[in-house]
Design an enzyme around this catalytic site. Structure first.
Site, PDB file in Angstrom:
ATOM      1  N   LYS A   1       0.833  -1.267   0.074  1.00  0.00           N
ATOM      2  CA  LYS A   1       0.046  -0.003  -0.071  1.00  0.00           C
ATOM      3  C   LYS A   1       0.915   1.180   0.030  1.00  0.00           C
ATOM      4  O   LYS A   1       2.025   1.097   0.579  1.00  0.00           O
ATOM      5  CB  LYS A   1      -0.852  -0.105   1.240  1.00  0.00           C
TER       6      LYS A   1
ATOM      7  N   ASP B   1      -7.091   4.259  -4.685  1.00  0.00           N
ATOM      8  CA  ASP B   1      -7.706   3.799  -3.339  1.00  0.00           C
ATOM      9  C   ASP B   1      -8.173   5.283  -2.727  1.00  0.00           C
ATOM     10  O   ASP B   1      -8.672   6.092  -3.739  1.00  0.00           O
ATOM     11  CB  ASP B   1      -6.617   3.654  -2.112  1.00  0.00           C
TER      12      ASP B   1
HETATM   13  P1  NDP Z   1     -12.994   7.331  -3.046  1.00  0.00           P
HETATM   14  O1  NDP Z   1     -11.966   8.611  -2.452  1.00  0.00           O
HETATM   15  O2  NDP Z   1     -13.617   7.287  -4.106  1.00  0.00           O
HETATM   16  O3  NDP Z   1     -14.418   7.651  -1.848  1.00  0.00           O
HETATM   17  C1  NDP Z   1     -14.110   7.776  -0.469  1.00  0.00           C
HETATM   18  C2  NDP Z   1     -15.470   8.058   0.129  1.00  0.00           C
HETATM   19  O4  NDP Z   1     -15.223   7.812   1.553  1.00  0.00           O
HETATM   20  C3  NDP Z   1     -15.603   9.614   0.076  1.00  0.00           C
HETATM   21  O5  NDP Z   1     -17.029   9.343  -0.185  1.00  0.00           O
HETATM   22  C4  NDP Z   1     -15.165  10.223   1.042  1.00  0.00           C
HETATM   23  O6  NDP Z   1     -15.734  11.300   1.630  1.00  0.00           O
HETATM   24  C5  NDP Z   1     -15.426   9.088   2.065  1.00  0.00           C
HETATM   25  N1  NDP Z   1     -14.255   9.187   3.180  1.00  0.00           N
HETATM   26  C6  NDP Z   1     -13.000   9.059   3.062  1.00  0.00           C
HETATM   27  N2  NDP Z   1     -12.506   9.508   4.278  1.00  0.00           N
HETATM   28  C7  NDP Z   1     -13.357   9.470   5.196  1.00  0.00           C
HETATM   29  C8  NDP Z   1     -13.274   9.825   6.419  1.00  0.00           C
HETATM   30  N3  NDP Z   1     -12.380   9.902   7.222  1.00  0.00           N
HETATM   31  N4  NDP Z   1     -14.619   9.870   7.015  1.00  0.00           N
HETATM   32  C9  NDP Z   1     -15.872   9.796   6.633  1.00  0.00           C
HETATM   33  N5  NDP Z   1     -15.741   9.520   5.152  1.00  0.00           N
HETATM   34  C10 NDP Z   1     -14.866   9.450   4.460  1.00  0.00           C
HETATM   35  O7  NDP Z   1     -12.598   6.058  -2.194  1.00  0.00           O
HETATM   36  P2  NDP Z   1     -12.690   4.729  -2.626  1.00  0.00           P
HETATM   37  O8  NDP Z   1     -14.510   4.614  -2.887  1.00  0.00           O
HETATM   38  O9  NDP Z   1     -11.955   4.212  -3.541  1.00  0.00           O
HETATM   39  O10 NDP Z   1     -12.308   4.116  -1.279  1.00  0.00           O
HETATM   40  C11 NDP Z   1     -13.384   3.588  -0.186  1.00  0.00           C
HETATM   41  C12 NDP Z   1     -13.130   2.669   0.516  1.00  0.00           C
HETATM   42  O11 NDP Z   1     -12.898   1.258   0.074  1.00  0.00           O
HETATM   43  C13 NDP Z   1     -11.583   2.902   1.491  1.00  0.00           C
HETATM   44  O12 NDP Z   1     -11.578   2.079   2.729  1.00  0.00           O
HETATM   45  C14 NDP Z   1     -10.611   2.024   0.499  1.00  0.00           C
HETATM   46  O13 NDP Z   1      -9.499   1.589   1.243  1.00  0.00           O
HETATM   47  C15 NDP Z   1     -11.626   0.718   0.246  1.00  0.00           C
HETATM   48  N6  NDP Z   1     -11.284   0.122  -1.075  1.00  0.00           N
HETATM   49  C16 NDP Z   1     -10.969   0.514  -2.227  1.00  0.00           C
HETATM   50  C17 NDP Z   1     -10.875  -0.134  -3.396  1.00  0.00           C
HETATM   51  C18 NDP Z   1     -10.736   0.480  -4.695  1.00  0.00           C
HETATM   52  O14 NDP Z   1     -10.322  -0.341  -5.615  1.00  0.00           O
HETATM   53  N7  NDP Z   1     -10.839   1.772  -4.922  1.00  0.00           N
HETATM   54  C19 NDP Z   1     -10.672  -1.679  -3.417  1.00  0.00           C
HETATM   55  C20 NDP Z   1     -11.047  -2.234  -2.057  1.00  0.00           C
HETATM   56  C21 NDP Z   1     -11.369  -1.494  -1.021  1.00  0.00           C
HETATM   57  P3  NDP Z   1     -14.925  12.778   1.120  1.00  0.00           P
HETATM   58  O15 NDP Z   1     -15.171  12.958  -0.193  1.00  0.00           O
HETATM   59  O16 NDP Z   1     -15.704  13.777   2.130  1.00  0.00           O
HETATM   60  O17 NDP Z   1     -13.509  12.665   1.772  1.00  0.00           O
HETATM   61  O1  2IT Z   2      -7.930  -1.831  -1.072  1.00  0.00           O
HETATM   62  C1  2IT Z   2      -7.776  -2.398  -2.131  1.00  0.00           C
HETATM   63  O2  2IT Z   2      -7.834  -3.615  -2.271  1.00  0.00           O
HETATM   64  C2  2IT Z   2      -7.489  -1.449  -3.067  1.00  0.00           C
HETATM   65  N1  2IT Z   2      -7.504  -0.047  -2.980  1.00  0.00           N
HETATM   66  C3  2IT Z   2      -7.321  -1.884  -4.572  1.00  0.00           C
HETATM   67  C4  2IT Z   2      -5.785  -2.483  -4.673  1.00  0.00           C
HETATM   68  C5  2IT Z   2      -5.360  -2.399  -6.180  1.00  0.00           C
HETATM   69  O3  2IT Z   2      -4.277  -2.935  -6.240  1.00  0.00           O
HETATM   70  O4  2IT Z   2      -6.213  -2.684  -7.053  1.00  0.00           O
END
Ligand code: NDP
Ligand code: 2IT
Length: 445
Positions: free
Chosen positions: A124, A164
């Site tokens: 990460k 992420d």
């Molecule tokens: P984005 O940046 O696209 O979206 C994040 C969302 O979560 C936004 O709505 C954001 O609001 C909110 N958020 C972020 N930080 C906080 C906080 N501290 N408190 C409250 N709300 C918060 O990220 P993703 O959708 O990609 O990621 C969301 C989650 O999914 C994370 O935990 C990530 O690690 C996990 N994840 C992502 C993957 C991927 O492929 N993208 C794969 C697997 C897991 P705001 O805009 O106000 O910051």
């Molecule tokens: O938390 C996760 O699994 C991710 N943010 C995606 C990682 C990746 O390499 O696609």
């Protein structure tokens, strides 16, 4: 080994890293018995070697903002474990990014990637740079500045970053562009790229869709085969949350909440396709706030709140770590929730997890339920290596198969004597055994 002894020692060596200790604690507690059945593991101190990252790279990133001021941020890449394949995991841009958060994520990623059935190790990275309020030009300059250092630590067969929080298609493209210029090659190295330059179809959708495929596998065990009649609370409104909502709608479920770090919206009529399109545009084009949805559609907005006290049957935390605590979990259970499936990484606190498992609801930890994202990243790596691209349907079919396989591994290792499936235990044991065997086979490294 005893979990407490290892945790005490890690706490002594790495004080001020609560998220990292939390993630390690959860895994050790579930694998302790299995680990202790293998004295050969203890003889080579496998447990500490698995908990401590192989390598942490940290560096300063200087970039110039639109006012001409020079800004300084921290950049990191944590290469946790490469026993089963190249380091693989996303990059996070958020003001809260620090070694503890990235170490928890890299640790979890190692286990998650082991579950995907694809050959990927865990990593990460990211920065404490906050994309909030930044112009497109600032985002580009920051990504390029970060790559001036990061490029030398990554590569298609060494370490493959992706997105992420705060890192989506736009940021990956800027980082990859700079990487290519410096490394003078075109072999992939990032996943989540645009489809025009080596990205995989379905990668943007994969985490959200995958979470719902996992959820459907769980629900099938209780005789439920679609989401008609189910009321769904989702947190977040980013990549994972929006594509989760899209798949819920396709399966005829009703989504009543979404959120961002400022608050949540509650729409009792349900977020339909048209409203969801508005959220996609609001978030991806205007980079707006979820509050604007409530202003447009005249529904409730709770500033500073989290959606877990609204009545629902399914909860899908899809924002960030520790966003759902013991009180929230008790409210969900009291309101009749039947399933909680984590789109985010470690969104439920340990107390919340205990509440769900005591109530014997279906509860899937992120490392199993959100593995669809990195799985399609793995498929993107395969397509890049073969210099071809698969159709949407092909990738989606493989994603469904992988999520079904992860579910089966959880059931195999997590089924309790009374028939209840402890998905935390199942995921942790299945993943641990795979990484442990790979490490044992390769000797002390
Ligand atoms: P984005 O940046 O696209 O979206 C994040 C969302 O979560 C936004 O709505 C954001 O609001 C909110 N958020 C972020 N930080 C906080 C906080 N501290 N408190 C409250 N709300 C918060 O990220 P993703 O959708 O990609 O990621 C969301 C989650 O999914 C994370 O935990 C990530 O690690 C996990 N994840 C992502 C993957 C991927 O492929 N993208 C794969 C697997 C897991 P705001 O805009 O106000 O910051
Ligand atoms: O938390 C996760 O699994 C991710 N943010 C995606 C990682 C990746 O390499 O696609």
């Amino acid at each position: 080994m005893t979990t407490q002894t290892v945790i005490d020692e890690l706490q002594r060596r790495f004080p001020n890293e609560p998220e990292y200790i939390q993630a390690v604690h959860e895994v050790l507690a579930s694998i302790e018995d299995v680990y202790n059945q293998h004295p050969e593991f203890e003889r080579v101190n496998l447990i500490e070697r698995l908990c401590i990252p192989d390598r942490i790279v940290s560096f300063r990133v200087n970039w110039v903002d639109d006012q001409g001021r020079v800004q300084t941020n921290m950049g990191y890449r944590i290469q946790h474990n490469n026993a089963i394949g190249p380091y693989k995991g996303g990059m996070r841009f958020h003001a809260s990014v620090c070694p503890s958060i990235l170490k928890f994520l890299a640790f979890e990623q190692t286990f998650k990637n082991a579950l995907t059935t694809l050959p990927m190790g865990g990593a990460k990275g990211g920065s404490d740079f906050s994309p909030r309020g930044k112009s497109n030009a600032e985002i580009m300059r920051f990504c390029q500045a970060l790559m001036l250092e990061l490029w030398r630590h990554v590569g298609p067969d060494t370490d493959v970053p992706a997105g992420d929080i705060g890192v989506g298609g736009r940021e990956v493209a800027y980082m990859y562009g700079m990487y290519k210029k410096l490394a003078r090659e075109n072999t992939g190295t990032f996943t989540g790229k645009g489809v025009e330059f080596g990205g995989s179809l379905i990668r943007p959708e994969a985490t959200g869709y995958g979470n719902i495929y996992f959820l459907m596998n769980m629900l099938q065990s209780r005789g439920i085969t679609d989401l008609q009649g189910q009321t769904v609370c989702i947190s977040g409104s980013g990549n994972v949350a929006t594509y989760t909502a899209e798949k819920v709608l396709q399966l005829r479920g009703k989504v009543i909440t979404m959120s961002d770090s400022d608050g949540y919206i509650y729409d009792p009529d349900g977020i339909d396709r048209e409203k969801l399109d508005y959220i996609f545009e609001l978030k991806n084009v205007y980079r707006g706030r979820i509050r604007e949805y409530a202003e447009k559609y005249g529904c409730k907005y709770v500033a500073g709140g989290r959606p877990w006290h609204e009545k629902c049957t399914i909860a899908l935390p899809s924002a960030t770590q520790n966003e759902l605590n013991g009180d929230d979990a008790r409210a969900l259970v009291a309101n009749g929730v039947i399933a909680v499936s984590e789109g985010a990484n470690m969104p439920s606190t340990p107390e919340a997890v205990k509440v769900f498992q005591t109530a014997k609801i279906l509860y899937a930890p992120g490392k199993a339920a959100n593995a669809g994202g990195v799985s399609v990243s793995g498929l993107e790596m395969t397509q890049n290596a073969m210099h071809l691209s698969w159709s949407k349907d092909e990738v989606d079919a493989k994603l469904r198969e992988i999520m079904g396989n992860i579910h089966a591994q959880c059931v195999r290792y997590g089924t309790q004597p009374d028939g209840y499936v402890d998905y935390v235990k199942g995921a942790n044991i299945a993943a641990f055994m795979k990484v442990a065997k790979a490490m044992m086979a390769q000797g002390v490294l």
